[in-house]
Motif scaffolding. Structure first.
Motif, PDB file in Angstrom:
ATOM      1  N   ALA A  13      22.136   9.903 -12.595  1.00 26.46           N
ATOM      2  CA  ALA A  13      23.166   8.885 -12.846  1.00 26.46           C
ATOM      3  C   ALA A  13      23.615   8.930 -14.306  1.00 26.46           C
ATOM      4  O   ALA A  13      24.817   8.871 -14.591  1.00 26.46           O
ATOM      5  CB  ALA A  13      22.639   7.501 -12.485  1.00 26.46           C
ATOM      6  N   ALA A  14      22.668   9.068 -15.222  1.00 24.18           N
ATOM      7  CA  ALA A  14      23.016   9.139 -16.644  1.00 24.18           C
ATOM      8  C   ALA A  14      23.809  10.409 -16.949  1.00 24.18           C
ATOM      9  O   ALA A  14      24.792  10.362 -17.696  1.00 24.18           O
ATOM     10  CB  ALA A  14      21.747   9.090 -17.493  1.00 24.18           C
ATOM     11  N   SER A  19      26.606   5.087 -11.445  1.00 19.51           N
ATOM     12  CA  SER A  19      25.483   4.191 -11.164  1.00 19.51           C
ATOM     13  C   SER A  19      24.411   4.872 -10.318  1.00 19.51           C
ATOM     14  O   SER A  19      24.682   5.865  -9.621  1.00 19.51           O
ATOM     15  CB  SER A  19      25.983   2.939 -10.438  1.00 19.51           C
ATOM     16  N   PHE A  20      23.225   4.296 -10.361  1.00 19.54           N
ATOM     17  CA  PHE A  20      22.129   4.752  -9.513  1.00 19.54           C
ATOM     18  C   PHE A  20      22.555   4.689  -8.049  1.00 19.54           C
ATOM     19  O   PHE A  20      22.288   5.609  -7.270  1.00 19.54           O
ATOM     20  CB  PHE A  20      20.881   3.883  -9.744  1.00 19.54           C
ATOM     21  N   ALA A  21      23.225   3.598  -7.662  1.00 18.20           N
ATOM     22  CA  ALA A  21      23.653   3.419  -6.274  1.00 18.20           C
ATOM     23  C   ALA A  21      24.596   4.535  -5.838  1.00 18.20           C
ATOM     24  O   ALA A  21      24.524   5.018  -4.702  1.00 18.20           O
ATOM     25  CB  ALA A  21      24.320   2.055  -6.093  1.00 18.20           C
ATOM     26  N   ALA A  25      23.788   7.256  -2.896  1.00 14.88           N
ATOM     27  CA  ALA A  25      24.716   7.486  -1.784  1.00 14.88           C
ATOM     28  C   ALA A  25      25.050   8.976  -1.655  1.00 14.88           C
ATOM     29  O   ALA A  25      25.112   9.505  -0.539  1.00 14.88           O
ATOM     30  CB  ALA A  25      25.985   6.660  -1.976  1.00 14.88           C
ATOM     31  N   LEU A  26      25.267   9.657  -2.771  1.00 17.16           N
ATOM     32  CA  LEU A  26      25.544  11.101  -2.738  1.00 17.16           C
ATOM     33  C   LEU A  26      24.386  11.857  -2.094  1.00 17.16           C
ATOM     34  O   LEU A  26      24.592  12.771  -1.284  1.00 17.16           O
ATOM     35  CB  LEU A  26      25.784  11.636  -4.147  1.00 17.16           C
ATOM     36  N   VAL A  27      23.164  11.473  -2.449  1.00 13.30           N
ATOM     37  CA  VAL A  27      21.964  12.119  -1.902  1.00 13.30           C
ATOM     38  C   VAL A  27      21.819  11.814  -0.414  1.00 13.30           C
ATOM     39  O   VAL A  27      21.606  12.720   0.398  1.00 13.30           O
ATOM     40  CB  VAL A  27      20.711  11.677  -2.692  1.00 13.30           C
ATOM     41  N   ARG A  28      21.963  10.553  -0.041  1.00 11.87           N
ATOM     42  CA  ARG A  28      21.762  10.156   1.357  1.00 11.87           C
ATOM     43  C   ARG A  28      22.818  10.743   2.288  1.00 11.87           C
ATOM     44  O   ARG A  28      22.543  11.021   3.449  1.00 11.87           O
ATOM     45  CB  ARG A  28      21.733   8.633   1.477  1.00 11.87           C
ATOM     46  N   LYS A  49      20.620  22.435  -8.683  1.00 10.90           N
ATOM     47  CA  LYS A  49      21.427  21.834  -7.619  1.00 10.90           C
ATOM     48  C   LYS A  49      22.461  20.879  -8.197  1.00 10.90           C
ATOM     49  O   LYS A  49      23.587  20.800  -7.703  1.00 10.90           O
ATOM     50  CB  LYS A  49      20.558  21.120  -6.585  1.00 10.90           C
ATOM     51  N   LEU A  50      22.086  20.161  -9.246  1.00 10.73           N
ATOM     52  CA  LEU A  50      23.039  19.273  -9.917  1.00 10.73           C
ATOM     53  C   LEU A  50      24.159  20.091 -10.539  1.00 10.73           C
ATOM     54  O   LEU A  50      25.340  19.745 -10.411  1.00 10.73           O
ATOM     55  CB  LEU A  50      22.344  18.414 -10.973  1.00 10.73           C
TER      56      LEU A  50
END
Length: 74
Positions: A13-14, A19-21, A25-28, A49-50
């Protein structure tokens, strides 16, 4: 100083300035590959991967710009 191979979602996120959220969401959704490790099932994103995800976004953005030219002030 050596960089860690895996990042926590807060670190991602940083890096992306979101945001963390949003990262979660991107991961899920499977947009950003990640692994779930440990007894508490903590998510980790491999640094490579990032970087691949970021490169893919640059390509998608370039495609969008090419297909949708800006018709503003000329």
């Amino acid at each position: 100083m050596e960089q860690s191979r895996f990042l926590e979602l807060n670190d991602v996120a940083a890096e992306l300035n979101i945001s963390f959220a949003q990262v979660y969401a991107l991961v899920r959704r499977g947009d950003l590959p990640a692994i779930k490790i440990g007894g508490r099932g903590q998510w980790r994103v491999e640094r490579v991967k990032l970087e691949e995800f970021i490169a893919r976004l640059y390509t998608e953005t370039a495609d969008f710009i090419r297909e949708n030219p800006f018709l503003g002030d000329s």
